[in-house]
Structure formats: structure tokens, C-alpha cells
Design an enzyme around this catalytic site. Structure first.
Site, mmCIF file in Angstrom:
data_model
loop_
_atom_site.group_PDB
_atom_site.id
_atom_site.type_symbol
_atom_site.label_atom_id
_atom_site.label_comp_id
_atom_site.label_asym_id
_atom_site.label_seq_id
_atom_site.Cartn_x
_atom_site.Cartn_y
_atom_site.Cartn_z
ATOM 1 N N THR A 32 -3.377 0.260 0.816
ATOM 2 C CA THR A 32 -4.164 -0.360 -0.236
ATOM 3 C C THR A 32 -4.460 -1.798 0.149
ATOM 4 O O THR A 32 -3.691 -2.424 0.861
ATOM 5 C CB THR A 32 -3.370 -0.320 -1.562
ATOM 6 O OG1 THR A 32 -3.039 1.034 -1.857
ATOM 7 C CG2 THR A 32 -4.151 -0.915 -2.703
ATOM 8 N N ILE A 50 -7.164 3.910 0.147
ATOM 9 C CA ILE A 50 -7.200 5.320 0.532
ATOM 10 C C ILE A 50 -5.791 5.913 0.403
ATOM 11 O O ILE A 50 -5.505 6.971 0.926
ATOM 12 C CB ILE A 50 -7.768 5.535 1.949
ATOM 13 C CG1 ILE A 50 -7.000 4.724 2.999
ATOM 14 C CG2 ILE A 50 -9.253 5.213 1.991
ATOM 15 C CD1 ILE A 50 -7.401 5.055 4.440
ATOM 16 N N ASN A 51 -4.920 5.174 -0.273
ATOM 17 C CA ASN A 51 -3.530 5.517 -0.581
ATOM 18 C C ASN A 51 -2.615 5.119 0.577
ATOM 19 O O ASN A 51 -2.421 3.942 0.797
ATOM 20 C CB ASN A 51 -3.363 6.984 -0.978
ATOM 21 C CG ASN A 51 -2.078 7.206 -1.775
ATOM 22 O OD1 ASN A 51 -1.575 6.280 -2.421
ATOM 23 N ND2 ASN A 51 -1.542 8.406 -1.736
ATOM 24 N N GLU A 96 -5.393 10.598 -2.125
ATOM 25 C CA GLU A 96 -5.052 10.196 -3.485
ATOM 26 C C GLU A 96 -4.521 11.335 -4.350
ATOM 27 O O GLU A 96 -3.947 11.084 -5.420
ATOM 28 C CB GLU A 96 -6.259 9.560 -4.179
ATOM 29 C CG GLU A 96 -6.727 8.266 -3.572
ATOM 30 C CD GLU A 96 -5.746 7.118 -3.742
ATOM 31 O OE1 GLU A 96 -4.708 7.309 -4.427
ATOM 32 O OE2 GLU A 96 -6.002 6.035 -3.207
ATOM 33 N N SER A 135 -2.371 5.509 -11.404
ATOM 34 C CA SER A 135 -2.337 4.532 -10.315
ATOM 35 C C SER A 135 -1.470 3.342 -10.686
ATOM 36 O O SER A 135 -1.404 2.940 -11.856
ATOM 37 C CB SER A 135 -3.752 4.039 -9.995
ATOM 38 O OG SER A 135 -3.710 2.982 -9.046
#
Length: 501
Positions: free
Chosen positions: A306, A325-326, A344, A375
Site C-alpha cells: 500500500t 494492490i494489497n 484484495e 479495509s
């Protein structure tokens, strides 16, 4: 903003994120461009299965970044859309690898073989048979061409036509279920902005499915402690740890509000002034408690890869944006257009399993078609009571994001540190489950927590362990009364920095 970071490890146009904006008129907006589950997703898609929620096509959520950037540009942008991609295309054509990226490439190479074995990856990361490293040049002419196509044709070219088909093909070839209709139908959401009064300030944050409520709940509790607390490192660490436990109990109940009807009520209640007072009254500086003590609803379920960027200009327009993109290199799936796709789907809960950040499964966060996963992202903007912009803060770091941002705010607003000192100060983390408090030890550019503080926390019942700096990576921009900027770069990253333009 360099979109060519898709060549990097943490962000890119194959992911998604959240943006908190303060416009020239001091109006606040939250733009949710979080990825969504594909239309064929199901609650049990990862249960008792060989399928992986972190690696492979099934781990990929519907990419959302370009729809988010498109919306931000249409509403707040001043340059032509095509201009935004010139630097990105230039960087994609070749840049020298610096320390942070070199470390992550080496780590990924030692754990997985795809950087050498997959032709799409090896053409970029091991073009001569050896994985690239520090000082080497990394380039992807295909990605540069992808950026040029998007610059010329707009975001629609990503969500329809050949580029969309290439995403579907790459996902499908790796066991995934994203369809052309999933891509074509993706839409961003503008959601409510949360806020609390914090001493002489007002703190604004993002709402569910992000974790702005976790951040604000923490600060709302901590502001009720006596000012003398902040000069005692032991008491500060205990108060922060206990406050984080109450806040992460709130996180367990957050989810996509379109799918869980009472999420809005839960988060609104969690940031009320009375809730902060209630939490404060339950905290002891010389005792901790079992997990259920902190739960907002014990036993009942309610229906790093991140990067964070803060930016502000002379008109008062400010943005605190986190894009991801995690985990590093996402799902390890790359399209033929050199787009690295996210993983994700791992941010959804899997019945009976914890995720990559050791977060326990939450029944409100199981996958459903079109649903956005919960999130930890929690960007924030702080003003004084007169509406003057004071601070922009945010962080990367998975589940450690809210705790990191909380500590940035405390260091700057309560302890009156500079932005750089606030970022450089050692961080602790507790997410309630597992029952563990991690303290950063001394690093090359961070002081670390003392053994005395660790001993004190252990004495009052905390399960303490030390960790190396860098599990969270944050930055901050303070805005001074004379309208100059006080920039805090992340010293835990070799190549993080701020820039005046």
C-alpha cells in the site's frame, strides 16, 4: 503522482483505494474507489479449498484505481488528462532501482519463483536470467504503451475493449472469475465523511468500508486523558494500547454499508463524544483486561502493498489518498499489458480463518458479488476550529494503518512535535486479536521503545513483543500559520520523501 509505481511493489492501476479531499471552500469529500468482488464470488469461495485468497486469479478484486483517478480529475483536476501520464510513461520506460524496491524484489524472489519463471514477469524483473537488484535499471515498454493508451483514450479503455479482455484472460488463466461485465459495470462511490472534535481541532476521516472510525474512536478516547499523561512514556503507551483495543473492536463490525444495514449506525456511535468518555472511564493505567471487555457487542455479529500520498496546494485544496494492490506485487498475476493485479479478495473474511494481517474472520465481511472488502485504510485531514488546514496524515501497513495514523496525530497535535518528529517517533500496535502489543525497537533512523516501557506494559498485563521498524509506513504534511509546509517523510523507507513543486 507517478502511476508507473505499478512497476514497483505496492500500488498501481490494477488496484484501488480511498481519497479524502478538502476543497478550496473547506468542503470535505470521501471518494471510495475500493475494488469489488466479482459477480461470481460467494461466501464460501475460499473455504476448504485449494484456492488461495492471496495468490492467483481468484485473489483479484475488480480493479478500481483508474475510475477513482478519473473521478478525482473530473472534479478537481486542472491539467489535461493526457498530461498526467507523461511522467508515468517515462518512468515505465526505465528507472534505477533504489533500496526499498531492491529489498522487496529480493524477498519475493527468495520466496516465490514467478519473477524468474513467468515470462511476463521475467521479461521485466530478470531480463538477463538474473533477478534485478539495487542500481539496476527496471523497465517495461509495454506498461509505458499502456499508459499512453489510457492517456489518449481515457479510463474507459481499461474497462472495455482489448485491455479489459487481457485482464479477464490473465485472471482466468490463473483460476479467477472476473468477467468483462464486472469491469464495465464498476462504479466509484462518494461516501459520508466522519469527524470528531479533538481538543481545539476537528479531525476528518473516511467512513466504511475503510477504517476511519477506528482512527477517530482511538483519538476520541485518548483526548480525555490528563495532559500530564503525554510526558510519561509508560502511561502514554498503556493508554494508547488500551484505546486501540476498543477501536479495533469497532473494526470487527465495519463492512460495505451497501450489504450490511447497521454499519452506518455502528460507526456513527463509535465516534460520538460520549463513546470516547465511556471508553476512557473503562481504561486503567495499571491493568488490562480479557478481549471481551473491549467488544462493542460481545459474542454477537452485527448484520503492504500500500502507498499513501498527501498533497496540498496554495488554494487550500488538499488530498489524503491511499492506493493499494494489497500485499507486495499483489496476486502475482500480470496482464499482457504489464498491469500487476491486486489480491484484495484477501481483505474479505474467510469463515474459520484469519487473513494475511492476522485479523480474525468477521461475519459481516464475507465475500458477496459486488461487495467491497473491509479495509484498514484511514487517511485523515485536520483543521483548527476556525477551519484553517493544519495537518494531512496517512499510512500504509495493512491492519497497522489506523494505529500508525493515530500516533501521528497524537505526536503532532498533543505532543506538539514537528511533522518529521511525529513520523519518526517509535510506534506500537495492538489490534485486540491476537492479544499482543508490538513495540518498535531502535532502528537506523528511529529511537525505539525503551526496555523500561516494555517492562511496564508487561507488568500491567500486556503481552509485549518487539518488532523491527517498518510494519507501517506513513507520512504527514503540517500546514503552519504562515501557510508554509512542515513535511514529515517516512524514515522507515530509504526512498520516501516530500517535494515542493
Amino acid at each position: 503522482m507517478h502511476l508507473a509505481h505499478d512497476l514497483n511493489l505496492a500500488i498501481g492501476i490494477g488496484g484501488g483505494g480511498f481519497a479524502l479531499i478538502r476543497d478550496e471552500n473547506a468542503e470535505h469529500t470521501f471518494v471510495d474507489f475500493r475494488e469489488t468482488a466479482p459477480g461470481a464470488a460467494s461466501e464460501d469461495m475460499f473455504v476448504n479449498s485449494q484456492h488461495n485468497s492471496t495468490i492467483g486469479g481468484l485473489a483479484v478484486g475488480v480493479p478500481a484505481t483508474l475510475r477513482g483517478f478519473e473521478h478525482l480529475h473530473q472534479k478537481y483536476g486542472r491539467l489535461p488528462w493526457s498530461k498526467l501520464f507523461e511522467d508515468a510513461a517515462s518512468v515505465a520506460n526505465g528507472f534505477v532501482i533504489e533500496q526499498d524496491l531492491a529489498d522487496k524484489i529480493a524477498s519475493s524472489d527468495s520466496s516465490y519463483g514467478y519473477l524468474r519463471e513467468d515470462p511476463l514477469w521475467s521479461s521485466i524483473y530478470s531480463p538477463n536470467g538474473t533477478v534485478v537488484g539495487l542500481g539496476d535499471t527496471l523497465s517495461s515498454p509495454l506498461l509505458a504503451e499502456t499508459y499512453k493508451k489510457i492517456a489518449e483514450s481515457g479510463a474507459d479503455v481499461f474497462y472495455n475493449g482489448d485491455m479489459a479482455q487481457n485482464i479477464v484472460d490473465a485472471v482466468s488463466a490463473n483460476g479467477g472469475i472476473i468477467t468483462l461485465d464486472d469491469l464495465a459495470s464498476y462504479k466509484i462511490e462518494e461516501r459520508p465523511v466522519l469527524s470528531i472534535d479533538f481538543d481545539e481541532y476537528k479531525v476528518y476521516a473516511t467512513s466504511a468500508p475503510s477504517s476511519g472510525a477506528v482512527l477517530l474512536n482511538t483519538l476520541n478516547t485518548l483526548q480525555h486523558f490528563d495532559e500530564n499523561l503525554w510526558s510519561n512514556d509508560n502511561y502514554t503507551a498503556q493508554a494508547l494500547t488500551e484505546s486501540l483495543k476498543f477501536a479495533y473492536a469497532v473494526r470487527d463490525n465495519l463492512a460495505d454499508p451497501a450489504f450490511v444495514s447497521n454499519v452506518t449506525d455502528i460507526q456513527d456511535q463509535s465516534v460520538e463524544q460520549d463513546t470516547g468518555v465511556e471508553n476512557y472511564n473503562k481504561i486503567s493505567l495499571n491493568q488490562t483486561h480479557p478481549v471481551d471487555y473491549y467488544s462493542i457487542s460481545p459474542g454477537e455479529a452485527k448484520d503492504h502493498g500500500t502507498s499513501h500520498i498527501n498533497a496540498v496546494d496554495g488554494t487550500g485544496l488538499a488530498i489524503s489518498i491511499t492506493n493499494t494492490i494489497n500485499t507486495y506485487f499483489g496476486s502475482h498475476v500480470m496482464t499482457s499489458d504489464s498491469i500487476i493485479l491486486n489480491n484484495e479478495m484477501d481483505d474479505f473474511s474467510i469463515p474459520g480463518e484469519s487473513n494475511s494481517f492476522n485479523l480474525k474472520p468477521s461475519t459481516v465481511n464475507f465475500p458477496q458479488p459486488g461487495k467491497r472488502p473491509q479495509s484498514s485504510i484511514s487517511p485523515a485531514i485536520v483543521e483548527n476550529k476556525d477551519g484553517r488546514l493544519v495537518l494531512l496524515i496517512g499510512s500504509a501497513g495493512g491492519s497497522q494503518i489506523p494505529s500508525a495514523v493515530s500516533q501521528l496525530a497524537l505526536n503532532y497535535l498533543k505532543r506538539k512535535q514537528s511533522a518529521q518528529s511525529a513520523v519518526s517517533a517509535p510506534r506500537l500496535h495492538n489490534q485486540l486479536v491476537p492479544a499482543k502489543t508490538t513495540l518498535e525497537y531502535e532502528g537506523e533512523f528511529t529511537s525505539g521503545f525503551s526496555n523500561l516501557t516494555a517492562a511496564y506494559l508487561s507488568e500491567v498485563g500486556q503481552n509485549v513483543t518487539f518488532a523491527s521498524p517498518g510494519s507501517s509506513t506513513a507520512n504527514a504534511i503540517g500546514v503552519l500559520e504562515d501557510k508554509t509546509f512542515d513535511i514529515g517523510r517516512e524514515v522507515r523507507q530509504a526512498n520516501s520523501g516530500g517535494k515542493y513543486v
